[in-house]
Design a protein around this motif. Structure first.
Motif, mmCIF file in Angstrom:
data_model
loop_
_atom_site.group_PDB
_atom_site.id
_atom_site.type_symbol
_atom_site.label_atom_id
_atom_site.label_comp_id
_atom_site.label_asym_id
_atom_site.label_seq_id
_atom_site.Cartn_x
_atom_site.Cartn_y
_atom_site.Cartn_z
ATOM 1 N N MET A 1 30.243 16.896 121.983
ATOM 2 C CA MET A 1 31.370 17.736 121.620
ATOM 3 C C MET A 1 31.406 17.943 120.100
ATOM 4 N N ARG A 2 31.309 16.842 119.363
ATOM 5 C CA ARG A 2 31.314 16.922 117.903
ATOM 6 C C ARG A 2 30.201 17.837 117.411
ATOM 7 N N ASP A 3 29.008 17.649 117.963
ATOM 8 C CA ASP A 3 27.851 18.426 117.503
ATOM 9 C C ASP A 3 28.003 19.915 117.827
ATOM 10 N N ALA A 4 28.640 20.232 118.952
ATOM 11 C CA ALA A 4 28.854 21.643 119.305
ATOM 12 C C ALA A 4 29.760 22.315 118.282
ATOM 13 N N PHE A 5 30.798 21.612 117.840
ATOM 14 C CA PHE A 5 31.688 22.167 116.812
ATOM 15 C C PHE A 5 30.987 22.231 115.462
ATOM 16 N N ARG A 6 30.228 21.216 115.112
ATOM 17 C CA ARG A 6 29.538 21.211 113.822
ATOM 18 C C ARG A 6 28.500 22.336 113.768
ATOM 19 N N ALA A 7 27.855 22.618 114.914
ATOM 20 C CA ALA A 7 26.850 23.689 114.962
ATOM 21 C C ALA A 7 27.469 25.043 114.640
ATOM 22 N N LYS A 8 28.763 25.160 114.819
ATOM 23 C CA LYS A 8 29.470 26.414 114.512
ATOM 24 C C LYS A 8 30.160 26.351 113.149
ATOM 25 N N GLY A 9 29.838 25.327 112.355
ATOM 26 C CA GLY A 9 30.328 25.250 110.992
ATOM 27 C C GLY A 9 31.640 24.517 110.793
ATOM 28 N N HIS A 10 32.126 23.824 111.814
ATOM 29 C CA HIS A 10 33.400 23.113 111.700
ATOM 30 C C HIS A 10 33.194 21.678 111.212
ATOM 31 N N ASP A 11 34.158 21.162 110.497
ATOM 32 C CA ASP A 11 34.126 19.789 110.007
ATOM 33 C C ASP A 11 34.623 18.866 111.115
ATOM 34 N N ALA A 12 33.795 18.673 112.127
ATOM 35 C CA ALA A 12 34.168 17.906 113.316
ATOM 36 C C ALA A 12 33.638 16.477 113.221
ATOM 37 N N TRP A 13 34.443 15.548 113.716
ATOM 38 C CA TRP A 13 34.095 14.124 113.701
ATOM 39 C C TRP A 13 34.349 13.531 115.070
ATOM 40 N N SER A 14 33.615 12.493 115.393
ATOM 41 C CA SER A 14 33.889 11.731 116.612
ATOM 42 C C SER A 14 34.437 10.372 116.199
ATOM 43 N N CYS A 15 35.142 9.740 117.123
ATOM 44 C CA CYS A 15 35.721 8.432 116.859
ATOM 45 C C CYS A 15 35.704 7.638 118.155
ATOM 46 N N ASP A 16 35.208 6.410 118.083
ATOM 47 C CA ASP A 16 35.107 5.569 119.270
ATOM 48 C C ASP A 16 34.916 4.126 118.819
ATOM 49 N N LEU A 17 35.265 3.210 119.687
ATOM 50 C CA LEU A 17 34.967 1.805 119.410
ATOM 51 C C LEU A 17 33.472 1.540 119.531
ATOM 52 N N GLU A 18 32.790 2.379 120.311
ATOM 53 C CA GLU A 18 31.335 2.277 120.469
ATOM 54 C C GLU A 18 30.650 2.869 119.234
ATOM 55 N N PRO A 19 29.470 2.351 118.880
ATOM 56 C CA PRO A 19 28.745 2.943 117.753
ATOM 57 C C PRO A 19 28.313 4.368 118.077
ATOM 58 N N GLY A 20 28.160 5.163 117.036
ATOM 59 C CA GLY A 20 27.733 6.545 117.213
ATOM 60 C C GLY A 20 26.342 6.751 116.661
ATOM 61 N N ASN A 21 25.850 7.972 116.790
ATOM 62 C CA ASN A 21 24.495 8.291 116.324
ATOM 63 C C ASN A 21 24.529 9.332 115.213
ATOM 64 N N SER A 22 25.624 9.322 114.448
ATOM 65 C CA SER A 22 25.780 10.351 113.420
ATOM 66 C C SER A 22 26.613 9.811 112.260
ATOM 67 N N LYS A 23 26.378 10.349 111.079
ATOM 68 C CA LYS A 23 27.220 9.981 109.943
ATOM 69 C C LYS A 23 28.610 10.590 110.073
#
Length: 196
Positions: A1-23
């Motif tokens: 979801m985050r990557d789909a928004f970022r691909a369109k130029g949005h400052d999107a972030w994900s948040c979870d207790l689990e580790p992520g694969n992105s800065k």
């Protein structure tokens, strides 16, 4: 979801207790970052104890005749309260909460029916996975393909092809919950297209 928004130029972030694969991933409790000025919050609260598919686990050994499993009922209540906290946050004006078909008990605690129910095939992925959306501050999604037949033709699939229910038949194992919780790319793109 985050990557789909970022691909369109949005400052999107994900948040979870689990580790992520992105800065662009915050590994922490989402409740600690709700007030950071987000203009849209898309939440995927854990569904383990909320989904209709978990109903048999509310009872000892999966059998209603054995009586309630107090631990599972407690987790159901905690999960529904967490969902409601995200859904009702006043820190963000535009909110979408996503979950599968929900237990009646959980819906009673949350207090609201979903705004919209979608399927992956409506957005070009040839799969079934009924997904409920609670939507506030934005319009419901507009399906790319209102009927399975439209999607089937667009993908060039045989006339007798049916959408696959791979989520429902995910093999048992420690990562089953991760596989069942993945968002299909077409849905993520539709979120970004409609709400970006």
């Amino acid at each position: 979801m985050r990557d789909a928004f970022r691909a369109k130029g949005h400052d999107a972030w994900s948040c979870d207790l689990e580790p992520g694969n992105s800065k662009y991933h915050l590994q922490q409790d989402v409740l600690t970052v709700l007030d950071r000025g987000w203009d849209l919050g898309i939440f995927h609260p854990p569904c383990t104890f909320l989904a209709n598919s978990s109903s048999k686990h509310l009872y000892i050994d999966g059998n209603k005749e054995n009586g309630r499993d107090p631990s599972r009922w407690h987790q159901l209540h905690q999960g529904a309260k967490f969902f409601r906290t995200l859904w009702e946050t006043e820190a963000i004006d535009k909110v979408v909460c996503e979950n599968p078909i929900m237990l009646g008990y959980a819906k009673d605690i949350i207090g609201d029916e979903p705004t919209q129910i979608i399927q992956p095939w409506m957005f070009g992925d040839p799969y079934t996975k009924r997904t409920c959306l609670w939507i506030r501050g934005v319009e419901p999604l507009i399906p790319t393909y209102p009927k399975w037949e439209d999607c089937r033709q667009a993908l060039g699939l045989p006339v007798d092809a049916k959408p696959k229910a791979e989520v429902h038949y995910a093999a048992p194992g420690p990562d089953r919950w991760k596989k069942r919780s993945l968002t299909y790319p077409g849905i993520a793109s539709a979120f970004a297209d409609n709400w970006g």
